[in-house]
Design an enzyme around this catalytic site. Structure first.
Site, mmCIF file in Angstrom:
data_model
loop_
_atom_site.group_PDB
_atom_site.id
_atom_site.type_symbol
_atom_site.label_atom_id
_atom_site.label_comp_id
_atom_site.label_asym_id
_atom_site.label_seq_id
_atom_site.Cartn_x
_atom_site.Cartn_y
_atom_site.Cartn_z
ATOM 1 N N LYS A 63 0.850 -1.186 0.000
ATOM 2 C CA LYS A 63 0.000 0.000 0.000
ATOM 3 C C LYS A 63 0.891 1.245 0.000
ATOM 4 C CE LYS A 63 -4.347 1.138 2.304
ATOM 5 N NZ LYS A 63 -5.077 1.009 3.569
HETATM 6 C C1 E4P Z 1 -8.439 1.456 4.042
HETATM 7 O O1 E4P Z 1 -7.595 1.013 3.369
HETATM 8 C C2 E4P Z 1 -8.435 2.829 4.564
HETATM 9 O O2 E4P Z 1 -7.223 3.120 5.160
HETATM 10 C C3 E4P Z 1 -9.587 2.964 5.502
HETATM 11 O O3 E4P Z 1 -10.757 2.490 4.861
HETATM 12 C C4 E4P Z 1 -9.784 4.362 6.037
HETATM 13 O O4 E4P Z 1 -10.985 4.413 6.780
HETATM 14 P P1 E4P Z 1 -11.318 5.608 7.788
HETATM 15 O O5 E4P Z 1 -11.446 6.867 6.989
HETATM 16 O O6 E4P Z 1 -12.597 5.207 8.423
HETATM 17 O O7 E4P Z 1 -10.163 5.685 8.751
#
Ligand code: E4P
Length: 217
Positions: free
Chosen positions: A83
């Site tokens: 990522k």
């Molecule tokens: C996933 O990969 C993201 O980091 C995550 O969905 C972020 O979610 P949030 O905005 O609820 O922290």
């Protein structure tokens, strides 16, 4: 639509895997911190539970650092997806990983133009954050629709991974908008099964069945 569970809590992942409700896992540094676990150790454990893609995020902010960290993460298991943040350095690292056959998830996407760049860099997944756009009075779902159209216009194979999903409605709308994947908290995935009419119908059926005095077994 595939479901990735957005958590680094192993118990949640095992639970969903048993229901067959999970196609992969996403994590981020905040979720790792919340788990209280060692990052590489927990990613290895998650990869032992699922063969689906498991996103593990680099911490470096420069491309050389992202490449070094990403190679370590990709070495943990074949289903690790590296990522990377949607920055110019992240896009540079993405291009290199794509050429090396390492899958990538480009994260922190908040605009269609950012998503276009990620697709051009060969990202396996683009993560547009719906909830965080909604949080600031913008329309997260409109972003999913725009990216879907742009990717279809040009035949990009990058999968749209709707992220920052907070509710069952987000899941439904992202599916209608054509997201390939939703990354969803475990409790929201389970909540998708709930309907008051299902509960009420089942209660009545159980009552009527009991009144027959019969047993299937
Ligand atoms: C996933 O990969 C993201 O980091 C995550 O969905 C972020 O979610 P949030 O905005 O609820 O922290």
């Amino acid at each position: 639509m595939k479901f990735f569970v957005d958590t680094a809590i192993v118990a949640e992942i095992r639970d969903l895997a048993e229901y067959g409700l999970m196609d992969g896992v996403t994590t981020n540094p905040s979720l790792i911190a919340k788990s209280g676990r060692d990052f590489k150790e927990v990613i290895a454990e998650i990869c032992g539970i699922t063969d689906g893609p498991v996103s593990a995020e680099v911490a470096a902010l420069d491309a050389p650092g992202m490449l070094a960290e990403g190679r370590v993460l990709a070495g943990i298991a074949p289903n690790v997806v590296v990522k990377l943040p949607l920055t110019l350095d992240g896009l540079k690292a993405c291009r290199v990983f794509t050429a090396e056959g390492i899958r990538t998830n480009v994260t922190l996407c908040f605009s269609a133009n950012q998503a276009l760049l990620a697709a051009k860099a060969g990202a396996s997944y683009i993560s547009p954050f719906i909830g965080r756009l909604d949080d600031i009075n913008l329309d997260g779902m409109e972003l999913i629709r725009e990216i879907r159209q742009i990717y279809d216009n040009y035949g990009f194979e990058t999968e749209i991974l709707a992220a920052s999903i907070r509710s069952a409605n987000h899941v439904r709308e992202a599916a209608l908008a054509g997201a390939d994947v939703g990354t969803v908290p475990a409790k929201v995935i389970k909540a998708l099964a709930a309907h008051p009419l299902t509960e009420c119908g089942l209660e009545q059926f159980s009552k009527d069945w009991a009144a027959t005095g019969q047993s299937i077994l």
